[in-house]
Design a protein around this motif. Structure first.
Motif, PDB file in Angstrom:
ATOM      1  N   ARG A 219      23.860   5.688  -0.079  1.00  0.00           N
ATOM      2  CA  ARG A 219      23.740   6.645  -1.181  1.00  0.00           C
ATOM      3  C   ARG A 219      25.120   7.136  -1.624  1.00  0.00           C
ATOM      4  O   ARG A 219      25.334   7.415  -2.800  1.00  0.00           O
ATOM      5  CB  ARG A 219      22.866   7.820  -0.761  1.00  0.00           C
ATOM      6  N   SER A 220      26.067   7.233  -0.665  1.00  0.00           N
ATOM      7  CA  SER A 220      27.413   7.690  -1.023  1.00  0.00           C
ATOM      8  C   SER A 220      28.124   6.698  -1.936  1.00  0.00           C
ATOM      9  O   SER A 220      29.069   7.053  -2.639  1.00  0.00           O
ATOM     10  CB  SER A 220      28.248   7.916   0.241  1.00  0.00           C
ATOM     11  N   LEU A 221      27.686   5.435  -1.920  1.00  0.00           N
ATOM     12  CA  LEU A 221      28.267   4.408  -2.784  1.00  0.00           C
ATOM     13  C   LEU A 221      27.581   4.361  -4.152  1.00  0.00           C
ATOM     14  O   LEU A 221      27.920   3.527  -4.984  1.00  0.00           O
ATOM     15  CB  LEU A 221      28.156   3.033  -2.119  1.00  0.00           C
ATOM     16  N   GLY A 222      26.597   5.235  -4.322  1.00  0.00           N
ATOM     17  CA  GLY A 222      25.835   5.209  -5.570  1.00  0.00           C
ATOM     18  C   GLY A 222      24.773   4.135  -5.570  1.00  0.00           C
ATOM     19  O   GLY A 222      24.218   3.786  -6.609  1.00  0.00           O
ATOM     20  N   LYS A 223      24.457   3.599  -4.376  1.00  0.00           N
ATOM     21  CA  LYS A 223      23.450   2.544  -4.254  1.00  0.00           C
ATOM     22  C   LYS A 223      22.085   3.165  -3.971  1.00  0.00           C
ATOM     23  O   LYS A 223      21.957   4.357  -3.696  1.00  0.00           O
ATOM     24  CB  LYS A 223      23.834   1.571  -3.141  1.00  0.00           C
ATOM     25  N   ALA A 224      21.048   2.339  -4.007  1.00  0.00           N
ATOM     26  CA  ALA A 224      19.685   2.818  -3.800  1.00  0.00           C
ATOM     27  C   ALA A 224      19.016   2.016  -2.682  1.00  0.00           C
ATOM     28  O   ALA A 224      18.322   1.037  -2.949  1.00  0.00           O
ATOM     29  CB  ALA A 224      18.885   2.699  -5.091  1.00  0.00           C
TER      30      ALA A 224
ATOM     31  N   ALA B 113       0.800  -1.221   0.000  1.00  0.00           N
ATOM     32  CA  ALA B 113       0.000   0.000   0.000  1.00  0.00           C
ATOM     33  C   ALA B 113       0.834   1.272   0.000  1.00  0.00           C
ATOM     34  O   ALA B 113       0.424   2.274   0.570  1.00  0.00           O
ATOM     35  CB  ALA B 113      -0.941  -0.001   1.216  1.00  0.00           C
ATOM     36  N   SER B 114       2.018   1.250  -0.606  1.00  0.00           N
ATOM     37  CA  SER B 114       2.853   2.454  -0.629  1.00  0.00           C
ATOM     38  C   SER B 114       3.872   2.367  -1.751  1.00  0.00           C
ATOM     39  O   SER B 114       4.137   1.290  -2.298  1.00  0.00           O
ATOM     40  CB  SER B 114       3.573   2.642   0.716  1.00  0.00           C
ATOM     41  N   LEU B 115       4.450   3.518  -2.063  1.00  0.00           N
ATOM     42  CA  LEU B 115       5.572   3.621  -2.991  1.00  0.00           C
ATOM     43  C   LEU B 115       6.804   4.019  -2.187  1.00  0.00           C
ATOM     44  O   LEU B 115       6.719   4.793  -1.227  1.00  0.00           O
ATOM     45  CB  LEU B 115       5.292   4.659  -4.073  1.00  0.00           C
ATOM     46  N   ALA B 116       7.954   3.532  -2.576  1.00  0.00           N
ATOM     47  CA  ALA B 116       9.182   3.815  -1.828  1.00  0.00           C
ATOM     48  C   ALA B 116       9.447   5.307  -1.726  1.00  0.00           C
ATOM     49  O   ALA B 116       9.902   5.813  -0.697  1.00  0.00           O
ATOM     50  CB  ALA B 116      10.368   3.100  -2.472  1.00  0.00           C
ATOM     51  N   SER B 117       9.157   6.027  -2.801  1.00  0.00           N
ATOM     52  CA  SER B 117       9.436   7.467  -2.815  1.00  0.00           C
ATOM     53  C   SER B 117       8.566   8.244  -1.841  1.00  0.00           C
ATOM     54  O   SER B 117       8.889   9.376  -1.470  1.00  0.00           O
ATOM     55  CB  SER B 117       9.234   8.019  -4.232  1.00  0.00           C
TER      56      SER B 117
ATOM     57  N   GLU C 139       5.545  -1.773  -5.505  1.00  0.00           N
ATOM     58  CA  GLU C 139       5.435  -0.403  -6.013  1.00  0.00           C
ATOM     59  C   GLU C 139       4.108  -0.179  -6.735  1.00  0.00           C
ATOM     60  O   GLU C 139       4.054   0.401  -7.818  1.00  0.00           O
ATOM     61  CB  GLU C 139       6.610  -0.074  -6.931  1.00  0.00           C
ATOM     62  N   GLY C 140       3.020  -0.671  -6.131  1.00  0.00           N
ATOM     63  CA  GLY C 140       1.683  -0.409  -6.646  1.00  0.00           C
ATOM     64  C   GLY C 140       1.245  -1.272  -7.804  1.00  0.00           C
ATOM     65  O   GLY C 140       0.138  -1.097  -8.324  1.00  0.00           O
ATOM     66  N   ALA C 141       2.064  -2.236  -8.225  1.00  0.00           N
ATOM     67  CA  ALA C 141       1.721  -3.089  -9.371  1.00  0.00           C
ATOM     68  C   ALA C 141       1.914  -4.562  -8.989  1.00  0.00           C
ATOM     69  O   ALA C 141       2.713  -4.882  -8.102  1.00  0.00           O
ATOM     70  CB  ALA C 141       2.597  -2.737 -10.569  1.00  0.00           C
ATOM     71  N   PRO C 142       1.187  -5.465  -9.651  1.00  0.00           N
ATOM     72  CA  PRO C 142       1.386  -6.890  -9.379  1.00  0.00           C
ATOM     73  C   PRO C 142       2.847  -7.291  -9.565  1.00  0.00           C
ATOM     74  O   PRO C 142       3.517  -6.822 -10.488  1.00  0.00           O
ATOM     75  CB  PRO C 142       0.479  -7.580 -10.409  1.00  0.00           C
TER      76      PRO C 142
ATOM     77  N   MET D  44      14.946  -0.318   2.713  1.00  0.00           N
ATOM     78  CA  MET D  44      14.738   0.206   4.059  1.00  0.00           C
ATOM     79  C   MET D  44      13.287   0.576   4.319  1.00  0.00           C
ATOM     80  O   MET D  44      12.816   0.486   5.449  1.00  0.00           O
ATOM     81  CB  MET D  44      15.629   1.431   4.284  1.00  0.00           C
ATOM     82  N   ARG D  45      12.565   0.965   3.281  1.00  0.00           N
ATOM     83  CA  ARG D  45      11.238   1.517   3.472  1.00  0.00           C
ATOM     84  C   ARG D  45      10.096   0.575   3.113  1.00  0.00           C
ATOM     85  O   ARG D  45       8.994   0.710   3.640  1.00  0.00           O
ATOM     86  CB  ARG D  45      11.109   2.800   2.641  1.00  0.00           C
TER      87      ARG D  45
END
Length: 465
Positions: free
Chosen positions: A204-209, A182-186, A257-260, A214-215
């Motif tokens: 984030r400093s490593l260029g990772k996402a 029921a949510s989007l990461a953003s 992310e809101g999709a199947p 985490m969320r």
């Protein structure tokens, strides 16, 4: 004339997040000077008065040894994470719009309560179980180690009954899925905990996402004891080798992310977007010299991301390795370092098996019974190690990739995935007492039907607290 600009006052949440960012920045600026001061004090003590202090490697080895339980029955601990949703419209709830109020309502029933700087509850701790927060206000119940799976169920039911009235009062319901439905990461909001702020900054400093992991994710974790160093090695290796199968058997993420969901096991994908050095399969677990010493050496080279200052505040240490950050290590340093690794199988003074998605309690107990049946007998552990024949961490990661793409059609080290799963349940049942064998059935039936946990089964619909 131009109208005067309207003053927009920051919300309490924005104020707290700003304060956390400032603390993080100030901590980074003073980290170098504090570290230099600590090193100087240590060198003076060691040189002039002969004080002996353990290195981080020695402290880790000592910590691993402290977890040994020779000749004692294996205990299991259970950690089950939940998403909070609105009972009215099903939207995802975070700390300030529902979770905080529930924690405040139930806090009086726990022996110990920890709080954030603004007074909000951050954790509740009792003799039998605790209630803590994950990065985006996922609620985690941790049940103390016990020998009986039935006792785990009884303790969880106590937890659920304690929360029933506060949840109803606040219009909140708790659900168990591997990924938030029921949510989007953003859109997700991090709680104001320095640990998570610094983790987010480091990745984030490593260029990772790390945003999604985490969320948006939640898991079921089972912890087990070990008797000695060889038992420690064998159980770590077997749990690692079984990780692709455990991911698949406990897959419980219908929506991403809101999709199947597309493909299988999105939490594998989520962890691979964090940092290879501290996620996935422990790189050295299948090495010939693997043991306490080898593992301690590995962790000493791992960046702890942050450390605690003498006054108890966290200091961001970035990519500096643990052996450099921790001079004379204290026990808290070693425990903190272990907690900052997120491998599928994590080491503390026990072994934490972390692959499973969050799931309803009946399935979580079935999964705990499976773990008990497989890992509770040393000979059975060695038998399964030989049977699987896994030789490297890379082999495990290759199978996980196959599982993400092909599900039950994937191959487990050259063996049929489904047949191996069925044999695993049969093996576990042989080593469980009669009263616990029946606990396997809710999960076993789904595995036999090759169903994902969220797919309809004769047992009924998805459970909630």
């Amino acid at each position: 004339l131009c109208a005067p600009a309207r003053l927009v006052r920051p919300t309490n949440c924005e104020k707290r997040q700003q304060n956390v960012r400032l603390l993080c920045q100030n901590g980074a600026r003073c980290a170098f000077f504090l570290d230099k001061w600590r090193r100087k004090v240590y060198s003076i003590l060691k040189e002039r008065i002969g004080v002996f202090m353990r290195t981080i490697e020695e402290e880790l080895i000592r910590l691993f040894q402290s977890g040994e339980r020779p000749s004692a029955p294996m205990r299991l601990g259970l950690e089950l994470e939940h998403f909070a949703l609105s009972a009215v419209n099903g939207r995802r709830l975070y700390y300030d719009d529902g979770v905080r109020a529930v924690l405040e309502d139930v806090a009086w029933q726990f022996e110990t309560c920890t709080r954030f700087l603004d007074g909000g509850v951050s954790g509740l701790f009792g003799k039998d179980f605790s209630l803590t927060l994950e990065p985006s206000a996922q609620l985690e119940v941790s049940i103390r180690p016990v020998s009986s799976v039935e006792e785990i169920r009884q303790l969880y039911d106590r937890f659920a009954s304690m929360l029933a009235q506060p949840l109803q009062k606040r219009g909140v319901r708790l659900v168990t899925f591997g990924v938030s439905p029921a949510s989007l990461a953003s859109e997700c909001v991090l709680i104001d905990k320095m640990r998570y702020v610094m983790m987010d900054r480091y990745f984030r400093s490593l260029g990772k996402a790390p945003v999604f992991m985490m969320r948006q994710t939640a898991s079921t974790q089972v912890s087990i004891d070990y008797q000695n160093e060889q038992d420690f090695v064998d159980k770590l290796r077997l749990a690692s080798a079984l990780s692709p199968l455990i991911y698949l058997m406990t897959e419980n993420a219908p929506v991403v992310e809101g999709a199947p969901v597309r493909g299988h096991c999105p939490r594998i994908w989520a962890w691979r977007r964090v940092e290879d050095a501290r996620t996935g399969t422990l790189p050295c677990v299948f090495d010939d010299d693997f043991g306490y010493k080898r593992l301690a050496q590995f962790y000493a080279a791992l960046p702890p991301i942050f450390s605690a200052s003498p006054d108890g505040h966290e200091i961001y240490t970035g990519s500096r390795p643990a052996a450099e950050v921790f001079d004379p290590a204290a026990p808290a340093d070693a425990r903190h370092l272990l907690s900052m690794a997120f491998f599928d199988v994590r080491v503390k003074p026990f072994i934490e098996i972390r692959m499973a998605d969050s799931m309803p309690v009946d399935l979580a107990c079935a999964y705990a019974a499976l773990i008990k049946g497989i890992f509770g007998d040393e000979a059975n552990v060695r038998n399964w190690l030989d049977r699987l024949g896994c030789q490297s961490a890379q082999a495990v990661e290759d199978v996980k990739t196959d599982v993400m793409e092909n599900g039950w059609n994937a191959s487990l080290y050259g063996k049929d995935m489904g047949e191996t799963a069925d044999a695993l349940f049969a093996s576990a049942a042989r080593f469980l007492p009669p009263e616990e064998q029946a606990l396997l059935l809710p999960l076993q039936r789904r595995v036999q039907a090759r169903l994902r946990l969220f797919e309809p089964c004769e047992e009924g619909s998805h459970e909630e607290v």
